[in-house]
Design an enzyme around this catalytic site. Structure first.
Site, PDB file in Angstrom:
ATOM      1  N   LEU A  64     107.686 -23.863 -52.086  1.00 20.26           N
ATOM      2  CA  LEU A  64     106.588 -22.916 -51.947  1.00 20.26           C
ATOM      3  C   LEU A  64     107.027 -21.642 -52.656  1.00 20.26           C
ATOM      4  O   LEU A  64     108.084 -21.090 -52.356  1.00 20.26           O
ATOM      5  CB  LEU A  64     106.278 -22.644 -50.472  1.00 20.26           C
ATOM      6  CG  LEU A  64     104.931 -21.986 -50.152  1.00 20.26           C
ATOM      7  CD1 LEU A  64     103.770 -22.851 -50.630  1.00 20.26           C
ATOM      8  CD2 LEU A  64     104.804 -21.723 -48.658  1.00 20.26           C
ATOM      9  N   ASP A  65     106.217 -21.184 -53.603  1.00 17.18           N
ATOM     10  CA  ASP A  65     106.591 -20.029 -54.415  1.00 17.18           C
ATOM     11  C   ASP A  65     106.926 -18.807 -53.570  1.00 17.18           C
ATOM     12  O   ASP A  65     106.348 -18.592 -52.494  1.00 17.18           O
ATOM     13  CB  ASP A  65     105.454 -19.656 -55.376  1.00 17.18           C
ATOM     14  CG  ASP A  65     105.333 -20.596 -56.556  1.00 17.18           C
ATOM     15  OD1 ASP A  65     106.237 -21.434 -56.735  1.00 17.18           O
ATOM     16  OD2 ASP A  65     104.344 -20.481 -57.298  1.00 17.18           O
ATOM     17  N   TYR A  66     107.801 -17.998 -54.103  1.00 19.01           N
ATOM     18  CA  TYR A  66     108.228 -16.742 -53.476  1.00 19.01           C
ATOM     19  C   TYR A  66     107.038 -15.888 -53.047  1.00 19.01           C
ATOM     20  O   TYR A  66     106.995 -15.379 -51.922  1.00 19.01           O
ATOM     21  CB  TYR A  66     109.104 -15.984 -54.485  1.00 19.01           C
ATOM     22  CG  TYR A  66     109.320 -14.512 -54.204  1.00 19.01           C
ATOM     23  CD1 TYR A  66     110.279 -14.099 -53.284  1.00 19.01           C
ATOM     24  CD2 TYR A  66     108.585 -13.543 -54.897  1.00 19.01           C
ATOM     25  CE1 TYR A  66     110.485 -12.746 -53.040  1.00 19.01           C
ATOM     26  CE2 TYR A  66     108.793 -12.197 -54.657  1.00 19.01           C
ATOM     27  CZ  TYR A  66     109.745 -11.798 -53.727  1.00 19.01           C
ATOM     28  OH  TYR A  66     109.949 -10.468 -53.497  1.00 19.01           O
ATOM     29  N   THR A  68     103.888 -16.782 -52.563  1.00 19.98           N
ATOM     30  CA  THR A  68     102.867 -17.490 -51.793  1.00 19.98           C
ATOM     31  C   THR A  68     103.250 -17.528 -50.317  1.00 19.98           C
ATOM     32  O   THR A  68     104.385 -17.816 -49.966  1.00 19.98           O
ATOM     33  CB  THR A  68     102.713 -18.933 -52.311  1.00 19.98           C
ATOM     34  OG1 THR A  68     102.435 -18.906 -53.708  1.00 19.98           O
ATOM     35  CG2 THR A  68     101.590 -19.660 -51.592  1.00 19.98           C
TER      36      THR A  68
END
Length: 235
Positions: A64-66, A68
């Site tokens: 999960l992106d930083y 997001t």
């Protein structure tokens, strides 16, 4: 950062699974070449270890992106981790995201089918390129309205037209949702890398809202997070 000193909300847990609502601007784990020692290096794993010292190990099973926020799945044992990794690898996990995007989308639903690969002109960004890997996203409008905010640097009050959308990725390419919304001409609010005119607000407005894991030998596991954007929109 005071925000990251708060306990992380747990949305689901049992003997195998531990699903949390990850804060925005927070990494899920450290990486070999990371030398950042600032607040930007606060890790989900570190927060959870302090919050739940009785749990010996949290096992990451996806990314999960930083920037997001939202649902992030961890396994509590090797068997669960292997099962989850298989589901993510085979793309049988169903995920739904929420986003706040620039402007008012004309239609209520879109199917975006645009291939993605590394951006040859930037070391971090991805790009839509004809030779890229297949990528498909279903975009559905939830509501249209306006977002009032103060610029982080100037403190100037601004208002922009926005649309809240739900996003269902069929594939799982890096930065897929961000790129596909940019392709539609409606990039995510606060997306520093893909907005042509950056909206200097407090975060990127992308949130992992729902996840369904079709676990073998038991009922599917469906978890839904809170919606952090609904009340940001005024009509």
């Amino acid at each position: 950062m005071d925000r990251l000193n708060q306990p992380i909300p747990v949305t689901y847990r049992d003997q195998d699974w531990f699903i949390v609502d990850k804060p925005y601007d927070c990494r899920i784990q450290d990486y070999p070449n990371t030398t950042d020692t600032s607040d930007n290096c606060v890790l989900v794993q570190s927060i959870l270890r302090d919050q739940f010292p009785e749990i010996s190990k949290f096992r990451n099973v996806h990314q999960l992106d930083y920037a997001t926020s939202g649902l992030f799945v961890l396994a509590l044992n090797k068997k669960a981790a292997a099962a989850a990794s298989k589901l993510f690898r085979e793309r049988t996990v169903k995920k739904t995201y929420l986003a706040l995007v620039n402007g008012h989308l004309k239609n209520d639903e879109y199917f975006v089918d645009q291939p993605i690969d590394d951006d040859p002109d930037h070391e971090f960004r991805m790009a839509i390129v004809s030779s890229g890997k297949p990528a498909q996203t279903i975009v559905k409008v939830i509501q249209r309205g306006y977002y009032h905010y103060k610029e982080e640097k100037t403190d100037i009050e601004k208002s922009i037209p926005v649309t809240q959308v739900s996003l269902s990725p069929i594939s799982g390419r890096r930065h897929q949702l961000r790129l596909h919304l940019k392709y539609l001409g409606h990039p995510i609010v606060g997306d520093f890398n893909y907005e042509e005119v950056y909206t200097d607000t407090y975060r990127m407005m992308l949130h992992a809202y729902q996840i369904i894991l079709p676990l073998p030998g038991r009922d599917e596991l469906k978890v839904i997070a809170d919606d952090p954007f609904f009340n940001l929109i005024v009509q």
